[in-house]
Design an enzyme around this catalytic site. Structure first.
Site, PDB file in Angstrom:
ATOM      1  N   GLU A 251     -18.323  -2.924   2.703  1.00 32.95           N
ATOM      2  CA  GLU A 251     -17.506  -2.134   2.032  1.00 32.95           C
ATOM      3  C   GLU A 251     -17.711  -1.936   0.489  1.00 32.95           C
ATOM      4  OE1 GLU A 251     -12.444  -1.785   1.270  1.00 32.95           O
ATOM      5  OE2 GLU A 251     -13.480  -3.634   1.025  1.00 32.95           O
ATOM      6  N   HIS A 323      -7.295  -0.050   7.762  1.00 32.08           N
ATOM      7  CA  HIS A 323      -5.883  -0.692   7.442  1.00 32.08           C
ATOM      8  C   HIS A 323      -5.591  -0.479   5.934  1.00 32.08           C
ATOM      9  CE1 HIS A 323      -9.243  -2.863   6.002  1.00 32.08           C
ATOM     10  NE2 HIS A 323      -8.562  -3.860   5.359  1.00 32.08           N
ATOM     11  N   ASP A 324      -6.457   0.258   5.274  1.00 31.75           N
ATOM     12  CA  ASP A 324      -6.132   0.326   3.760  1.00 31.75           C
ATOM     13  C   ASP A 324      -5.916   1.903   3.434  1.00 31.75           C
ATOM     14  OD1 ASP A 324      -6.735  -2.180   3.059  1.00 31.75           O
ATOM     15  OD2 ASP A 324      -8.767  -1.845   2.624  1.00 31.75           O
TER      16      ASP A 324
HETATM   17  C1  GLC Z   1     -10.550  -4.647   0.868  1.00 28.47           C
HETATM   18  C2  GLC Z   1      -9.731  -4.835   2.339  1.00 28.47           C
HETATM   19  C3  GLC Z   1      -8.392  -4.635   1.772  1.00 28.47           C
HETATM   20  C4  GLC Z   1      -8.159  -6.284   0.769  1.00 28.47           C
HETATM   21  C5  GLC Z   1      -8.931  -6.112  -0.198  1.00 28.47           C
HETATM   22  C6  GLC Z   1      -9.317  -7.351  -0.819  1.00 28.47           C
HETATM   23  O1  GLC Z   1     -10.516  -3.808   0.328  1.00 28.47           O
HETATM   24  O2  GLC Z   1     -10.019  -3.998   3.091  1.00 28.47           O
HETATM   25  O3  GLC Z   1      -7.550  -4.853   2.745  1.00 28.47           O
HETATM   26  O4  GLC Z   1      -6.840  -5.993   0.377  1.00 28.47           O
HETATM   27  O5  GLC Z   1     -10.540  -5.708  -0.034  1.00 28.47           O
HETATM   28  O6  GLC Z   1      -9.568  -8.291  -0.030  1.00 28.47           O
END
Ligand code: GLC
Length: 551
Positions: A251, A323-324
């Site tokens: 990510e 999920h975000d």
């Molecule tokens: C990433 C996850 C998210 C989380 C963040 C902190 O972006 O996908 O859900 O809140 O990291 O871990």
């Protein structure tokens, strides 16, 4: 281009808290997932990406981990996990774990030790700095979830860095001991037989030594794609990843196509692919919050650039939601009842025919929609709760101005329980769910979707099957057509003598379209409405999508 299993696969993301509850506590769990593996097998996916299932106090729903080698109480036990892995493998489904190692929970033993004293053996596992003075943090950086990115800690009169919530202190990756702990932990999971990692905010693990104030409190130039990020990933690759036949996806918020070529290059020895976010970010009106759809021309420019610039250099991951993010059909399609199904199918066609590995977020295959929030009390997500407080309660915007934006983009849209059937709580739990079920579950649910051969579910199933039968969908070269059209997303894919034409209408009215001569009368692989493709001049129905093919 190298052919590999993870390029040919379709990945399904499970957010365990909201997937299936087996014991009636209102929270999804591992036994719940096991009970639905046959459903996933029937859909045809190859790999599950499991959002975090580790021990966690749940300040950020498991993205705050207090023990990497144990399971969250609500989700079950390590025996349940072993059973899940075995049951998935028996069905030829692989499992990719979420790896959250930019930060831990403040309840992780390393942090509990670290804060005790300045000379504790774990002190340097985290990032501690003196404040400017007693009341002022070391710099003006803001955290992703609001407020300062620094938390004062009385015990040693210093501040620790947390780019997310104050219960998520950032690890100090410059400390070789931290890297060794992380690599050992990853090795432990690999030896268990897992099939890969999705790496949470992995582009943020390396920070600059100097930590000056950022423009408007922005930490990005100092913490994203930092000085040693590639070095550390190469080390991880050498010490762990290269020793197993696993897949990785990073990510990497804010990543450019050039940077992606380094993170996920065919021969850079880092990751297999990255998540880029350009198509789901940058539409914000107030920070990330907005109630507007991204214009189609902009969306196409972004996705086309990623298609062409990564071609034969690095590998794309394809997603509309996770999920975000809010629900795909509500955000990019049209969730009004008459268009919901057709636009959900159109979006699926558009994404699954691009080059890259497609990700399906749980419920997307049912055409699940955003939640009709009525009040800020409906939110469970720390980001939404804090954002509402910062933007509204503290008076920057009126409720009326902000409400449409936060409800359009809230992460909770994606986190409501999976709608399995039309029984109470959508069959997700026999208890009280931790977050409300979307009231539209009586019409939109897996029972209805699997029974109806024309459903969104069966359309996804067909797209997945087509991918298995047609290497051109995986390996064909992309070319954009009609780039200036504000209504149609049209492209071709080419592999040797084979060619695909993909036509997707993003509008709620009919549009005229001319099928390019070479495709007139060719085979239609899939379409989401009844129409004829044997004459060049045709009229597309609202949200129509079709794919023509010849050899
Ligand atoms: C990433 C996850 C998210 C989380 C963040 C902190 O972006 O996908 O859900 O809140 O990291 O871990």
């Amino acid at each position: 281009m190298n052919r590999t299993w993870w390029k040919e696969a379709v990945i399904y993301q499970i957010y365990p808290r909201s997937f299936m509850d087996s014991d009636g506590d209102g929270i999804g769990d591992l036994q719940g997932i096991i009970s639905r593996l046959d459903y996933l097998k029937y859909l045809g996916i190859d790999i599950i990406w499991l959002s975090p299932i580790y021990k966690s106090p749940n300040d950020d729903n498991g993205y705050d981990i207090s023990d990497y080698q144990d399971i969250m109480d609500e989700f079950g036990t390590m025996e349940d996990f072993d059973e899940l892995l075995k049951a998935a493998h028996e069905r030829d489904i692989k499992i990719v774990m979420d790896l959250v190692v930019n930060h831990t929970s403040d309840e992780h033993q390393w942090f509990v030790e670290s804060r005790k004293s300045k000379n504790n053996a774990y002190r340097d596992y985290y990032i501690w700095r003196e404040g400017k003075d007693a009341q002022t943090p070391p710099n003006n950086w803001g955290s992703c979830f609001g407020g300062s990115a620094w938390q004062y800690d009385e015990m040693t009169d210093m501040y620790y860095l947390h780019l997310f919530s104050k219960k998520q202190p950032d690890l100090n990756w410059d400390n070789p001991k931290v890297r060794k702990e992380v690599f050992d932990m990853m090795t432990w999971w690999c030896d268990k037989g897992i099939d890969g990692f999705r790496m949470d905010v992995i582009s943020m693990i390396s920070k600059t030594k100097e930590m000056p104030d950022g423009k408007d409190g922005d930490f990005s130039p100092y913490c994203i794609h930092g000085p040693n990020v590639h070095k550390y990933l190469q080390e991880m690759n050498e010490k762990v990843l290269s020793r197993y036949n696993i897949m990785t996806v990073g990510e990497t918020a804010g990543v450019t196509t050039e940077q992606a070529q380094q993170y996920a290059g065919e021969d850079t020895h880092e990751l297999n692919m990255v998540f880029q976010f350009e198509h789901v970010e940058g539409d914000g009106k107030y920070g990330k919050w907005t109630d507007k759809k991204i214009p189609l021309v902009t969306l196409k420019q972004i996705l086309s650039r990623w298609q062409t610039e990564l071609y034969q250099k690095a590998w794309n991951s394809l997603f509309w939601d996770n999920h975000d993010q809010p629900r795909a059909v509500s955000r990019f399609g049209d969730d009004r009842p008459m268009y919901r199904e057709v636009s959900a199918k159109m979006l699926a066609t558009c994404l699954h025919m691009l080059q890259g590995t497609p990700y399906i977020y749980q419920g997307e295959e049912l055409g699940m929609t955003n939640y009709p929030f009525e009040s800020p009390n409906d939110f469970r997500d720390i980001e939404s709760i804090n954002a509402y407080r910062e933007w509204c309660s503290e008076g920057r915007l009126s409720h009326e101005e902000f409400w449409p934006c936060i409800t359009f983009k809230s992460r909770d849209n994606a986190r409501t329980p999976i709608q399995w059937d039309d029984s109470p709580q959508a069959g997700f739990t026999v208890g009280t769910p931790w977050i409300a079920v979307n009231p539209n579950y009586t019409e939109i649910n897996a029972k209805v979707e699997t029974a109806n051969m024309d459903s969104v579910f069966h359309y996804y199933k067909k797209l997945i099957k087509l991918r298995k039968e047609n290497p051109i969908i995986v390996y064909g070269k992309y070319e954009a057509l009609m780039e200036d059209s504000e209504e149609l997303f049209v492209y071709t894919r080419t592999l040797d003598s084979e060619k695909l034409l993909v036509v997707c209408s993003f509008c709620d009215h009919e549009t005229n379209f001319t099928i390019p001569a070479e495709f007139v009368g060719t085979v239609c692989l899939i379409s989401n409405v009844q129409n004829a493709y044997d004459k060049a001049e045709m009229t597309l129905k609202p949200y129509e999508a079709f794919v023509l093919y010849y050899k």
